[in-house]
Design an enzyme around this catalytic site. Structure first.
Site, PDB file in Angstrom:
ATOM      1  N   LEU A 228       3.526   2.433   1.756  1.00  0.00           N
ATOM      2  CA  LEU A 228       3.978   3.512   1.434  1.00  0.00           C
ATOM      3  C   LEU A 228       4.858   3.846   0.201  1.00  0.00           C
ATOM      4  O   LEU A 228       5.529   3.471  -0.428  1.00  0.00           O
ATOM      5  CB  LEU A 228       4.740   4.316   2.720  1.00  0.00           C
ATOM      6  CG  LEU A 228       3.849   3.833   3.804  1.00  0.00           C
ATOM      7  CD1 LEU A 228       4.409   4.304   4.914  1.00  0.00           C
ATOM      8  CD2 LEU A 228       2.272   4.834   3.527  1.00  0.00           C
ATOM      9  N   LYS A 229       4.664   4.849  -1.314  1.00  0.00           N
ATOM     10  CA  LYS A 229       5.477   5.474  -1.633  1.00  0.00           C
ATOM     11  C   LYS A 229       6.081   6.273  -1.103  1.00  0.00           C
ATOM     12  O   LYS A 229       5.911   6.803  -0.692  1.00  0.00           O
ATOM     13  CB  LYS A 229       4.441   5.535  -3.299  1.00  0.00           C
ATOM     14  CG  LYS A 229       5.676   5.968  -4.337  1.00  0.00           C
ATOM     15  CD  LYS A 229       4.651   6.622  -5.252  1.00  0.00           C
ATOM     16  CE  LYS A 229       6.318   6.841  -6.698  1.00  0.00           C
ATOM     17  NZ  LYS A 229       5.530   6.961  -7.850  1.00  0.00           N
ATOM     18  N   ALA A 230       7.636   6.658  -1.461  1.00  0.00           N
ATOM     19  CA  ALA A 230       8.604   6.977  -0.570  1.00  0.00           C
ATOM     20  C   ALA A 230       9.700   7.822  -1.275  1.00  0.00           C
ATOM     21  O   ALA A 230      10.418   6.896  -2.147  1.00  0.00           O
ATOM     22  CB  ALA A 230       9.003   6.587   1.003  1.00  0.00           C
TER      23      ALA A 230
END
Length: 76
Positions: A30-32
């Site tokens: 996940l890119k957060a």
């Protein structure tokens, strides 16, 4: 910021899809953007996967707050 909120909502949906369709033992990245919902995102990831870690690639600008949350070995 708006990016943090949208990032959380998108990642929350990805985790819901992973919970339903990802096979046990599977992985997700996940890119957060850390913000007010970041702890909740980590808690959701930790609940769904046996292992998780936060990763910031060297290619990401030092001034950027973006990180990647890696969930490994989805629980049965």
């Amino acid at each position: 910021s708006v990016d943090c909120g949208r990032s959380f909502q998108l990642n929350e949906q990805v985790l819901k899809i992973a919970e339903k369709y990802l096979k046990p033992g599977g992985h997700v990245i996940l890119k957060a953007f850390p913000g007010s919902d970041h702890d909740e995102l980590l808690a959701l990831t930790k609940k769904l996967f046996k292992k998780f870690r936060i990763f910031k690639p060297k290619a990401v600008r030092k001034s950027s707050i973006e990180v990647y949350v890696v969930g490994s070995q989805k629980n049965d």
